[in-house]
Design a protein around this motif. Sequence first.
Motif, PDB file in Angstrom:
ATOM      1  N   PHE A  35       4.825  -4.615   8.724  1.00  0.00           N
ATOM      2  CA  PHE A  35       3.539  -4.159   8.194  1.00  0.00           C
ATOM      3  C   PHE A  35       2.469  -5.224   8.445  1.00  0.00           C
ATOM      4  O   PHE A  35       2.726  -6.421   8.297  1.00  0.00           O
ATOM      5  CB  PHE A  35       3.646  -3.872   6.697  1.00  0.00           C
ATOM      6  CG  PHE A  35       2.472  -3.115   6.143  1.00  0.00           C
ATOM      7  CD1 PHE A  35       2.371  -1.749   6.311  1.00  0.00           C
ATOM      8  CD2 PHE A  35       1.445  -3.776   5.483  1.00  0.00           C
ATOM      9  CE1 PHE A  35       1.291  -1.040   5.811  1.00  0.00           C
ATOM     10  CE2 PHE A  35       0.353  -3.079   4.981  1.00  0.00           C
ATOM     11  CZ  PHE A  35       0.274  -1.710   5.143  1.00  0.00           C
ATOM     12  N   ASP A  36       1.272  -4.796   8.804  1.00  0.00           N
ATOM     13  CA  ASP A  36       0.188  -5.717   9.140  1.00  0.00           C
ATOM     14  C   ASP A  36      -0.156  -6.626   7.947  1.00  0.00           C
ATOM     15  O   ASP A  36      -0.430  -6.142   6.845  1.00  0.00           O
ATOM     16  CB  ASP A  36      -1.056  -4.908   9.532  1.00  0.00           C
ATOM     17  CG  ASP A  36      -2.228  -5.812   9.887  1.00  0.00           C
ATOM     18  OD1 ASP A  36      -2.154  -6.502  10.909  1.00  0.00           O
ATOM     19  OD2 ASP A  36      -3.198  -5.833   9.100  1.00  0.00           O
ATOM     20  N   THR A  62      -7.312  -5.099  -3.908  1.00  0.00           N
ATOM     21  CA  THR A  62      -7.773  -3.852  -4.540  1.00  0.00           C
ATOM     22  C   THR A  62      -7.077  -3.582  -5.874  1.00  0.00           C
ATOM     23  O   THR A  62      -7.467  -2.674  -6.604  1.00  0.00           O
ATOM     24  CB  THR A  62      -7.501  -2.637  -3.618  1.00  0.00           C
ATOM     25  OG1 THR A  62      -6.068  -2.420  -3.531  1.00  0.00           O
ATOM     26  CG2 THR A  62      -8.078  -2.849  -2.236  1.00  0.00           C
ATOM     27  N   PRO A 105       0.819  -1.212   0.000  1.00  0.00           N
ATOM     28  CA  PRO A 105       0.000   0.000   0.000  1.00  0.00           C
ATOM     29  C   PRO A 105       0.857   1.268   0.000  1.00  0.00           C
ATOM     30  O   PRO A 105       2.052   1.221   0.306  1.00  0.00           O
ATOM     31  CB  PRO A 105      -0.810  -0.113   1.296  1.00  0.00           C
ATOM     32  CG  PRO A 105      -0.785  -1.558   1.645  1.00  0.00           C
ATOM     33  CD  PRO A 105       0.519  -2.097   1.137  1.00  0.00           C
ATOM     34  N   ASN A 146      -5.388  -7.411   2.032  1.00  0.00           N
ATOM     35  CA  ASN A 146      -6.534  -6.596   1.587  1.00  0.00           C
ATOM     36  C   ASN A 146      -6.133  -5.659   0.454  1.00  0.00           C
ATOM     37  O   ASN A 146      -6.912  -5.416  -0.472  1.00  0.00           O
ATOM     38  CB  ASN A 146      -7.097  -5.777   2.753  1.00  0.00           C
ATOM     39  CG  ASN A 146      -7.727  -6.662   3.823  1.00  0.00           C
ATOM     40  OD1 ASN A 146      -8.032  -7.828   3.574  1.00  0.00           O
ATOM     41  ND2 ASN A 146      -7.911  -6.114   5.011  1.00  0.00           N
ATOM     42  N   TRP A 147      -4.892  -5.142   0.526  1.00  0.00           N
ATOM     43  CA  TRP A 147      -4.386  -4.270  -0.536  1.00  0.00           C
ATOM     44  C   TRP A 147      -4.259  -5.040  -1.854  1.00  0.00           C
ATOM     45  O   TRP A 147      -4.635  -4.525  -2.914  1.00  0.00           O
ATOM     46  CB  TRP A 147      -3.030  -3.687  -0.120  1.00  0.00           C
ATOM     47  CG  TRP A 147      -2.252  -3.101  -1.256  1.00  0.00           C
ATOM     48  CD1 TRP A 147      -2.482  -1.902  -1.867  1.00  0.00           C
ATOM     49  CD2 TRP A 147      -1.128  -3.685  -1.919  1.00  0.00           C
ATOM     50  NE1 TRP A 147      -1.556  -1.700  -2.880  1.00  0.00           N
ATOM     51  CE2 TRP A 147      -0.718  -2.777  -2.922  1.00  0.00           C
ATOM     52  CE3 TRP A 147      -0.408  -4.871  -1.750  1.00  0.00           C
ATOM     53  CZ2 TRP A 147       0.367  -3.029  -3.763  1.00  0.00           C
ATOM     54  CZ3 TRP A 147       0.668  -5.128  -2.580  1.00  0.00           C
ATOM     55  CH2 TRP A 147       1.041  -4.222  -3.573  1.00  0.00           C
ATOM     56  N   GLN A 175      -2.736  -8.734   7.326  1.00  0.00           N
ATOM     57  CA  GLN A 175      -4.098  -8.693   6.802  1.00  0.00           C
ATOM     58  C   GLN A 175      -4.293  -7.447   5.921  1.00  0.00           C
ATOM     59  O   GLN A 175      -4.918  -7.515   4.855  1.00  0.00           O
ATOM     60  CB  GLN A 175      -5.115  -8.696   7.945  1.00  0.00           C
ATOM     61  CG  GLN A 175      -6.571  -8.777   7.484  1.00  0.00           C
ATOM     62  CD  GLN A 175      -6.913 -10.086   6.785  1.00  0.00           C
ATOM     63  OE1 GLN A 175      -6.797 -11.159   7.378  1.00  0.00           O
ATOM     64  NE2 GLN A 175      -7.354 -10.008   5.533  1.00  0.00           N
ATOM     65  N   SER A 176      -3.743  -6.326   6.354  1.00  0.00           N
ATOM     66  CA  SER A 176      -3.841  -5.090   5.565  1.00  0.00           C
ATOM     67  C   SER A 176      -3.138  -5.257   4.216  1.00  0.00           C
ATOM     68  O   SER A 176      -3.617  -4.768   3.188  1.00  0.00           O
ATOM     69  CB  SER A 176      -3.210  -3.912   6.319  1.00  0.00           C
ATOM     70  OG  SER A 176      -3.871  -3.705   7.544  1.00  0.00           O
ATOM     71  N   TYR A 177      -2.019  -5.956   4.239  1.00  0.00           N
ATOM     72  CA  TYR A 177      -1.277  -6.202   2.998  1.00  0.00           C
ATOM     73  C   TYR A 177      -2.111  -7.059   2.043  1.00  0.00           C
ATOM     74  O   TYR A 177      -2.223  -6.756   0.849  1.00  0.00           O
ATOM     75  CB  TYR A 177       0.046  -6.896   3.318  1.00  0.00           C
ATOM     76  CG  TYR A 177       0.925  -7.150   2.118  1.00  0.00           C
ATOM     77  CD1 TYR A 177       1.820  -6.178   1.670  1.00  0.00           C
ATOM     78  CD2 TYR A 177       0.861  -8.350   1.427  1.00  0.00           C
ATOM     79  CE1 TYR A 177       2.630  -6.405   0.565  1.00  0.00           C
ATOM     80  CE2 TYR A 177       1.665  -8.584   0.317  1.00  0.00           C
ATOM     81  CZ  TYR A 177       2.539  -7.613  -0.094  1.00  0.00           C
ATOM     82  OH  TYR A 177       3.329  -7.840  -1.204  1.00  0.00           O
TER      83      TYR A 177
END
Length: 217
Positions: free
Chosen positions: A73-74, A84, A26, A80-81, A76-78
């Motif tokens: 870096f988290d 997208t 991200p 989710n990115w 799950q956030s990675y």
Amino acid sequence: GFLINSDLVELFIRYKIPLGISIDGPKELHDKYRITHNNKPSYNKIIKNLYTILEWGYPRNLIGLLSVVDPTFDVQSYFNWIKTLPINRINVLWPIEFNYNNTPWDHFHLEKDFYIRSPLYGKWFADLFSIWFREDDPDIFIKSFYEIITLKLGSKSHSDSLVNDELAMLVIDTNGDIEYHDYFRAFKDGSIKTSYSIFKDKIRDVENDLIFAKCLH
């Protein structure tokens, strides 16, 4: 992915040259590492160019994205990115700067025994694998995981980061210099340099170089 233009893409399509674009996660993560020479962030321009390349009809030869891991870096956030992105083929890469003189535990100011029990990178990769496996979305292709699974199932085909029998690769720099593989960068400054150039040498001449020959065999 930063300086791409339609003439280059036209050339790639004509000669069936596959293209991988580096993007390290991200915006807040990518722009932490990949900045321009005048210290400007590059994420927005690369994402914009990525959409433009796809509009130019290049999806077949766009082999995917290359993304170097930051284990702080988290996870799950990675993931989710990744969902997208306009293209969900991604190769999640170990950083190449670590070696016996520059270890990940030293880099993160951790005791070696602690790191062995709880390896930051290994845990991050394992967590990402679990999320990806549990999600079970065939549209999300994480190349490193796919190759590890197929390797375990007996495949002989895999990228250079997994159990190398040979390293049949070289780098051609933007000025035409022919260099050793990026792995050599971790050894010392200038260790990728050779005397070869596309303007005075043929690719087959490189085979006679002692270091290239050692990598090939």
